[in-house]
Design a protein around this motif. Structure first.
Motif, PDB file in Angstrom:
ATOM      1  N   ASP A   1     -16.089   3.545   3.669  1.00 23.99           N
ATOM      2  CA  ASP A   1     -14.009   3.312   4.114  1.00 23.99           C
ATOM      3  C   ASP A   1     -13.189   2.251   3.601  1.00 23.99           C
ATOM      4  OD1 ASP A   1     -12.467   2.458   6.097  1.00 23.99           O
ATOM      5  OD2 ASP A   1     -13.442   0.365   7.026  1.00 23.99           O
TER       6      ASP A   1
ATOM      7  N   PRO B   1     -21.560  -0.888  -4.892  1.00 26.04           N
ATOM      8  CA  PRO B   1     -22.734  -1.125  -3.990  1.00 26.04           C
ATOM      9  C   PRO B   1     -22.994  -0.890  -3.349  1.00 26.04           C
ATOM     10  CG  PRO B   1     -21.644  -3.281  -4.714  1.00 26.04           C
ATOM     11  CD  PRO B   1     -20.709  -1.859  -5.468  1.00 26.04           C
ATOM     12  N   LEU B   2     -21.560  -0.256  -2.760  1.00 21.73           N
ATOM     13  CA  LEU B   2     -21.677   0.238  -1.591  1.00 21.73           C
ATOM     14  C   LEU B   2     -22.572   1.759  -1.322  1.00 21.73           C
ATOM     15  CD1 LEU B   2     -18.810  -1.074   0.673  1.00 21.73           C
ATOM     16  CD2 LEU B   2     -20.663  -1.493   0.775  1.00 21.73           C
TER      17      LEU B   2
ATOM     18  N   TYR C   1      -2.886  -6.056  -5.196  1.00 15.48           N
ATOM     19  CA  TYR C   1      -3.336  -7.213  -5.557  1.00 15.48           C
ATOM     20  C   TYR C   1      -2.521  -8.324  -6.599  1.00 15.48           C
ATOM     21  CZ  TYR C   1      -3.336  -4.215  -9.631  1.00 15.48           C
ATOM     22  OH  TYR C   1      -2.884  -3.490 -11.082  1.00 15.48           O
TER      23      TYR C   1
ATOM     24  N   ALA D   1     -12.510  -4.688   8.000  1.00 18.59           N
ATOM     25  CA  ALA D   1     -12.077  -4.005   6.407  1.00 18.59           C
ATOM     26  C   ALA D   1     -13.815  -5.329   5.949  1.00 18.59           C
ATOM     27  CB  ALA D   1     -11.171  -3.941   5.675  1.00 18.59           C
TER      28      ALA D   1
ATOM     29  N   PHE E   1       0.717  -1.559   0.303  1.00 20.80           N
ATOM     30  CA  PHE E   1       0.311   0.042   0.323  1.00 20.80           C
ATOM     31  C   PHE E   1       1.112   0.923   0.319  1.00 20.80           C
ATOM     32  CE2 PHE E   1      -3.044  -2.813   2.795  1.00 20.80           C
ATOM     33  CZ  PHE E   1      -3.315  -3.082   1.805  1.00 20.80           C
TER      34      PHE E   1
ATOM     35  N   THR F   1     -16.842  -4.394  -7.815  1.00 16.83           N
ATOM     36  CA  THR F   1     -17.836  -4.915  -6.669  1.00 16.83           C
ATOM     37  C   THR F   1     -17.664  -4.156  -5.597  1.00 16.83           C
ATOM     38  OG1 THR F   1     -15.268  -5.878  -6.635  1.00 16.83           O
ATOM     39  CG2 THR F   1     -16.854  -7.131  -8.054  1.00 16.83           C
ATOM     40  N   ILE F   2     -17.144  -2.873  -5.113  1.00 16.28           N
ATOM     41  CA  ILE F   2     -17.073  -2.327  -4.076  1.00 16.28           C
ATOM     42  C   ILE F   2     -17.357  -1.227  -4.307  1.00 16.28           C
ATOM     43  CG2 ILE F   2     -15.744  -1.968  -1.872  1.00 16.28           C
ATOM     44  CD1 ILE F   2     -15.447  -4.962  -2.094  1.00 16.28           C
TER      45      ILE F   2
ATOM     46  N   THR G   1     -10.434   1.727   3.344  1.00 14.56           N
ATOM     47  CA  THR G   1     -10.021   0.180   3.660  1.00 14.56           C
ATOM     48  C   THR G   1     -10.351  -0.978   2.936  1.00 14.56           C
ATOM     49  OG1 THR G   1     -10.891  -0.126   5.889  1.00 14.56           O
ATOM     50  CG2 THR G   1      -8.323   1.026   6.392  1.00 14.56           C
ATOM     51  N   LEU G   2     -11.366  -0.905   3.012  1.00 19.33           N
ATOM     52  CA  LEU G   2     -12.424  -1.654   1.778  1.00 19.33           C
ATOM     53  C   LEU G   2     -11.555  -2.071   0.905  1.00 19.33           C
ATOM     54  CD1 LEU G   2     -15.984  -0.975   2.982  1.00 19.33           C
ATOM     55  CD2 LEU G   2     -14.856  -2.736   3.904  1.00 19.33           C
TER      56      LEU G   2
ATOM     57  N   HIS H   1     -22.488  -7.289   9.836  1.00 20.25           N
ATOM     58  CA  HIS H   1     -23.116  -6.102  11.561  1.00 20.25           C
ATOM     59  C   HIS H   1     -23.712  -7.003  12.593  1.00 20.25           C
ATOM     60  CE1 HIS H   1     -27.491  -6.216   9.814  1.00 20.25           C
ATOM     61  NE2 HIS H   1     -26.641  -6.428   9.060  1.00 20.25           N
TER      62      HIS H   1
ATOM     63  N   GLU I   1      -8.416  -1.160  -0.123  1.00 20.19           N
ATOM     64  CA  GLU I   1      -7.157  -1.226   0.361  1.00 20.19           C
ATOM     65  C   GLU I   1      -7.199  -2.984   0.629  1.00 20.19           C
ATOM     66  OE1 GLU I   1      -5.653  -0.066   3.164  1.00 20.19           O
ATOM     67  OE2 GLU I   1      -4.065   1.803   2.091  1.00 20.19           O
ATOM     68  N   ALA I   2      -8.497  -3.839   1.040  1.00 20.44           N
ATOM     69  CA  ALA I   2      -8.198  -4.852   1.455  1.00 20.44           C
ATOM     70  C   ALA I   2      -9.107  -5.986   0.320  1.00 20.44           C
ATOM     71  CB  ALA I   2      -9.346  -5.006   2.434  1.00 20.44           C
ATOM     72  N   ALA I   3     -10.087  -5.197  -0.552  1.00 18.83           N
ATOM     73  CA  ALA I   3     -10.118  -6.115  -2.185  1.00 18.83           C
ATOM     74  C   ALA I   3      -9.080  -5.879  -2.878  1.00 18.83           C
ATOM     75  CB  ALA I   3     -11.515  -4.707  -2.423  1.00 18.83           C
TER      76      ALA I   3
ATOM     77  N   PHE J   1      -6.669  -6.465   7.926  1.00 22.07           N
ATOM     78  CA  PHE J   1      -7.220  -5.112   8.757  1.00 22.07           C
ATOM     79  C   PHE J   1      -6.922  -4.683  10.485  1.00 22.07           C
ATOM     80  CE2 PHE J   1      -7.023  -5.229   4.378  1.00 22.07           C
ATOM     81  CZ  PHE J   1      -6.318  -3.939   4.391  1.00 22.07           C
TER      82      PHE J   1
ATOM     83  N   ALA K   1     -30.075  -2.132   3.231  1.00 21.29           N
ATOM     84  CA  ALA K   1     -29.608  -3.486   4.242  1.00 21.29           C
ATOM     85  C   ALA K   1     -28.176  -3.820   4.153  1.00 21.29           C
ATOM     86  CB  ALA K   1     -30.685  -4.092   3.913  1.00 21.29           C
ATOM     87  N   PRO K   2     -27.564  -4.066   5.429  1.00 21.56           N
ATOM     88  CA  PRO K   2     -26.384  -3.704   5.017  1.00 21.56           C
ATOM     89  C   PRO K   2     -25.575  -5.148   5.446  1.00 21.56           C
ATOM     90  CG  PRO K   2     -26.435  -2.472   7.418  1.00 21.56           C
ATOM     91  CD  PRO K   2     -27.995  -2.940   6.508  1.00 21.56           C
TER      92      PRO K   2
ATOM     93  N   CYS L   1      -7.798  -8.401  -5.881  1.00 26.33           N
ATOM     94  CA  CYS L   1      -9.155  -7.730  -6.996  1.00 26.33           C
ATOM     95  C   CYS L   1      -8.245  -6.079  -7.664  1.00 26.33           C
ATOM     96  CB  CYS L   1      -9.480  -6.663  -6.127  1.00 26.33           C
ATOM     97  SG  CYS L   1     -11.858  -6.624  -6.909  1.00 26.33           S
TER      98      CYS L   1
ATOM     99  N   PHE M   1     -16.356  -6.309   4.264  1.00 27.44           N
ATOM    100  CA  PHE M   1     -17.527  -5.739   3.420  1.00 27.44           C
ATOM    101  C   PHE M   1     -18.768  -5.625   4.135  1.00 27.44           C
ATOM    102  CE2 PHE M   1     -13.396  -7.795   0.161  1.00 27.44           C
ATOM    103  CZ  PHE M   1     -13.488  -6.520   0.060  1.00 27.44           C
ATOM    104  N   PRO M   2     -18.889  -4.794   4.482  1.00 27.65           N
ATOM    105  CA  PRO M   2     -20.746  -4.951   4.762  1.00 27.65           C
ATOM    106  C   PRO M   2     -21.796  -5.677   3.734  1.00 27.65           C
ATOM    107  CG  PRO M   2     -19.316  -2.578   4.466  1.00 27.65           C
ATOM    108  CD  PRO M   2     -18.844  -3.349   3.575  1.00 27.65           C
ATOM    109  N   HIS M   3     -21.529  -5.140   2.226  1.00 28.72           N
ATOM    110  CA  HIS M   3     -22.565  -5.968   1.709  1.00 28.72           C
ATOM    111  C   HIS M   3     -22.465  -7.321   1.329  1.00 28.72           C
ATOM    112  CE1 HIS M   3     -19.432  -4.350  -0.779  1.00 28.72           C
ATOM    113  NE2 HIS M   3     -19.590  -4.731  -2.296  1.00 28.72           N
TER     114      HIS M   3
ATOM    115  N   LYS N   1     -12.167  -3.437 -11.278  1.00 25.96           N
ATOM    116  CA  LYS N   1     -13.437  -3.943 -10.716  1.00 25.96           C
ATOM    117  C   LYS N   1     -13.414  -3.595  -9.265  1.00 25.96           C
ATOM    118  CE  LYS N   1     -13.692  -9.171 -10.697  1.00 25.96           C
ATOM    119  NZ  LYS N   1     -13.333 -10.327  -9.929  1.00 25.96           N
TER     120      LYS N   1
ATOM    121  N   PRO O   1      -7.975  -2.123  -9.309  1.00 27.48           N
ATOM    122  CA  PRO O   1      -8.933  -0.796  -9.153  1.00 27.48           C
ATOM    123  C   PRO O   1      -9.946  -1.548  -9.938  1.00 27.48           C
ATOM    124  CG  PRO O   1      -6.193  -0.892  -9.231  1.00 27.48           C
ATOM    125  CD  PRO O   1      -6.450  -1.915  -9.646  1.00 27.48           C
TER     126      PRO O   1
ATOM    127  N   GLN P   1     -11.252 -14.003  -7.061  1.00 32.35           N
ATOM    128  CA  GLN P   1     -10.218 -12.750  -7.582  1.00 32.35           C
ATOM    129  C   GLN P   1      -9.088 -13.552  -9.109  1.00 32.35           C
ATOM    130  OE1 GLN P   1     -11.377 -10.038  -7.948  1.00 32.35           O
ATOM    131  NE2 GLN P   1     -12.936 -10.518  -6.085  1.00 32.35           N
TER     132      GLN P   1
ATOM    133  N   PHE Q   1     -13.796 -13.523  -1.294  1.00 31.21           N
ATOM    134  CA  PHE Q   1     -13.959 -12.680  -2.092  1.00 31.21           C
ATOM    135  C   PHE Q   1     -12.747 -13.209  -2.974  1.00 31.21           C
ATOM    136  CE2 PHE Q   1     -12.233  -8.732  -3.225  1.00 31.21           C
ATOM    137  CZ  PHE Q   1     -13.019  -7.623  -4.059  1.00 31.21           C
TER     138      PHE Q   1
END
Lengths: 382, 332
Positions: free
Chosen positions: B228, B252-253, A93, A105, A72, B248-249, B230-231, A152, B233-235, A101, B331-332, B240, A107-109, B244, B242, A122, A118
């Motif tokens: 957030d 949708p968010l 990646y 981190a 990063f 995907t992140i 960092t999501l 959540h 960064e997590a991807a 993290f 709806a999270p 994944c 993914f909330p959805h 994509k 950038p 990839q 996930f």
């Protein structure tokens, strides 16, 4: 343990083997943010299957170093090699590295199972293998019944385990963990620490953990690198770091310590005598030190290595000082005594509470003797 | 401003307004009024909730009922230009005449459903363009430095400080055959004939996108700012790329923001009258324009009312769909 079963010490401690090739080589790495030098010329070798902890206060550069391993951040100077490969310019990646993290981190959805899947998606992992691996990973972190929950709907500890599963499912060469237990409460932390160690042993993945919590570092790590102001100040096993700190900073940062300033008055190959006004006595240490005579130095003595009593010990000439008890903190398993010495310095002594109740327990304002073994003092020149 | 910022501001206002309120309720007319409400069982929270409802009933529900009533009337050459819905004859008969022809007219005459359809098309395309133009802007704002963020937000809101009508008029000066754009292109020698932009659908799209863009950007910004980082960064950490990760992140968010922004543009654009009237040609058929013509040119109040009611039903259906999408997205 019988002789035959004794593990090869070099397998357990590869850093002691001069022939071992380090898995991660960090060479003279520097990172600046504007004028602020976050990581300053750090060199560090980490070996395969180690659980290495970077320990330091906030802003010491430990997280920046971790983020450079993840890709990063790019170092401004120096190189990072992972398994012999130079990591410069390789996007996050594309690295065989996964990170857990601090905020997890997740993914909330996506539900738990999609979060874990996930990374594999990839890589276009075949469907059957993908879900088998996700299932296996969820079983390992004991979350099989939670596959379709959203983040959540989980507790903090469960979220932490999802994050761990998500990072591990890709079978990375290296797993980076940023304050992995930071958000958990104390009880959960203790059990999770051991779980983390078991998983690490089972999978044989190399872990690099960043933490500010010395207790966490002590229990988890095979080795600890203590960082301060962007530099690594000491690398060693938890025992080395605690018992043989090489600097005042490390002695003070890891655990609590009494630091007495003094000068060498008498010295030979196998002993040294230090006169310390701070301590109010002569400190005798039963091994030689590599310090120039009459140099200003400090002797660090851990609070638990000091005995406290109202009656004088056998030898009051050396390694024994006196003071008045100012404060007593009862912690249950032990008590902490703050003793005001003649020099005005406040010394800290801890004593296990071996008996439930004694009539002659030490009280406030008692005059006490404090003594310690000749091997307890650590001489610090820096 | 962040949500916490708004809450803090609210607290501040409440504390600074407290002495004022305490003095106000001592005034005789207000005391009498509060006493009166109190006797009707309206105190504290009940009173606070009652007031906006009363306002809406008075200025929204009652006018709506009047429009609904007119939509069932006959057109007359009289004042007012429609027949009464009910009559009480001298013999004591109450006759109620419900004229459904106005609604049948809407279905029979192709003009109306064509206008509805065209309005939906123009509003939909405009909202889509707003989304495509507004998303990068909102994204840039949400990822900008804290100091810059407020300035950029300010710039998005700034056009509201000028009258809406004036800003639409200004576009005439830009798009006209001898307007600024054509003159500039002619002057540069890029074209030798002015491009006809005024009185076309193109001008209508430009006008709508320009006017409603802030309504798209603001909800998008709020959704993206909450995200957030960092999501991402997590991807990336999980392999994944950038682009994509964006689909995907990020998308949708930010879906709640996309839906909110889309409806905030689509719904008012659907009934837009000023922009097609000023910038559009005679062939730009939009329902707001048709309604205006029926009402003012033809004095066909009943038909105009029926058009309005039909449009309201259309908007209600859209609002219902929107709230369903919104709930699904949130709806999270």
């Amino acid at each position: 343990m019988s002789e035959g079963k004794k593990p090869d010490p070099l397998m357990v401690a590869p850093w002691k083997d001069p022939a071992a090739t380090p898995y991660i080589r960090i060479q003279n790495v520097t990172k600046k943010f504007g004028d602020f030098v976050a990581v300053n010329n750090v060199s560090l070798n980490i070996y395969k299957q180690e659980l290495f902890c970077l320990l330091g206060g906030s802003g010491c550069g430990k997280s920046t170093l971790l983020r450079m391993l993840a890709g990063f951040e790019e170092p401004d100077g120096g190189q990072i090699f992972l398994d012999g490969q130079d990591m410069a310019g390789i996007a996050p990646y594309k690295r065989p590295v996964n990170m857990m993290f601090q905020s997890y981190a997740l993914f909330p959805h996506m539900n738990v199972e999609d979060n874990v899947a996930f990374g594999l998606k990839q890589d276009h992992t075949p469907k059957k293998e993908l879900w088998d691996r996700v299932k296996g990973m969820l079983e390992m972190v004991k979350l099989s019944g939670f596959a379709s929950r959203k983040p959540h709907q989980l507790s903090g500890g469960q979220r932490q385990r999802v994050a761990l599963a998500r990072a591990l499912v890709k079978q990375p060469k290296l797993l980076l963990l940023d304050e992995p237990l930071g958000a958990l409460d104390r009880k959960l932390r203790e059990s999770t620490q051991f779980e983390l160690m078991n998983i690490q042993e089972k999978l044989g993945v190399t872990f690099v953990v960043v933490t500010h919590d010395q207790e966490e570092a002590m229990t988890l790590a095979s080795r600890i690198g203590v960082m301060n102001l962007g530099q690594i100040v000491q690398v060693g096993t938890p025992t080395e770091i605690y018992e043989f700190p090489t600097s005042r900073f490390v002695a003070d940062f890891v655990g609590s310590v009494n630091m007495f300033d003094g000068r060498i008055t008498d010295e030979d190959n196998d002993y040294v005598r230090i006169s310390s006004e701070d301590a109010g006595c002569t400190i005798f240490i039963n091994h030689g030190v590599a310090a120039p005579p009459s140099a200003a130095l400090a002797v660090a003595i851990r609070p638990e290595k000091i005995a406290i009593s109202r009656s004088p010990p056998a030898n009051t000439q050396e390694n024994c000082t006196q003071g008045i008890v100012e404060d007593i903190a009862y912690m249950g398993d032990m008590s902490v005594f703050n003793v005001r010495l003649k020099s005005g310095k406040l010394a800290k002594v801890t004593q296990p509470n071996l008996v439930r109740h004694t009539d002659d327990a030490i009280h406030w304002d008692d005059h006490v003797f404090m003594s310690w073994h000749a091997a307890s003092g650590v001489v610090l020149t820096v | 401003m962040s949500r916490a910022g708004y809450l803090a501001l609210g607290d501040q206002l409440a504390t600074s307004a407290e002495p004022l309120i305490r003095n106000l309720v001592r005034l005789a007319p207000i005391r009498i009024l509060l006493n009166l409400f109190g006797r009707l069982g309206l105190r504290g929270r009940g009173l606070v909730i009652f007031l906006p409802y009363a306002w809406l009933a008075l200025f929204f529900l009652i006018p709506f009922v009047i429009v609904l009533k007119i939509s069932f009337a006959d057109q007359l050459i009289a004042r007012p230009p429609y027949s009464a819905l009910w009559e009480l004859s001298e013999k004591g008969y109450l006759t109620i005449k419900l004229n459904l022809n106005n609604y049948r007219f809407l279905i029979d005459d192709a003009l109306y459903w064509k206008a509805y359809l065209n309005s939906v098309k123009i509003a939909f395309v405009s909202a889509l363009i707003c989304l495509i133009v507004g998303y990068p802007m909102a994204y840039g704002m949400a990822r900008a430095d804290k100091a810059w963020r407020n300035i950029l937000l300010m710039l998005v809101i700034l056009p509201f400080w000028t009258s809406f009508l004036l800003r639409v008029y200004a576009w005439i000066g830009l798009l006209n055959n001898n307007g600024i754009i054509n003159n500039a292109l002619l002057g540069l020698g890029l074209i030798d004939q002015p491009i006809v932009m005024m009185k076309t659908d193109f001008a209508v799209y430009v006008g709508i996108v320009y006017s409603y863009l802030p309504f798209m950007i603001l909800p998008l910004f709020t959704a993206l700012e909450k995200m957030d980082v960092t999501l991402l960064e997590a991807a990336a950490d999980l392999g994944c790329k950038p682009l994509k990760a964006f689909f995907t992140i990020t998308i949708p968010l930010s879906m709640p923001g996309i839906i909110a922004g889309f409806s905030l543009v689509f719904i008012p654009a659907l009934g837009e009258f000023v922009i097609p009237d000023l910038l559009g040609g005679t062939d730009t058929l939009m329902i707001g324009h048709v309604l205006w013509n029926e009402f003012f040119s033809n004095r066909a109040w009943p038909v105009a009312s029926a058009v309005a009611i039909a449009m309201l039903l259309l908007v209600l259906v859209i609002l219902y769909l929107q709230s369903r999408f919104q709930r699904a997205a949130e709806a999270p």
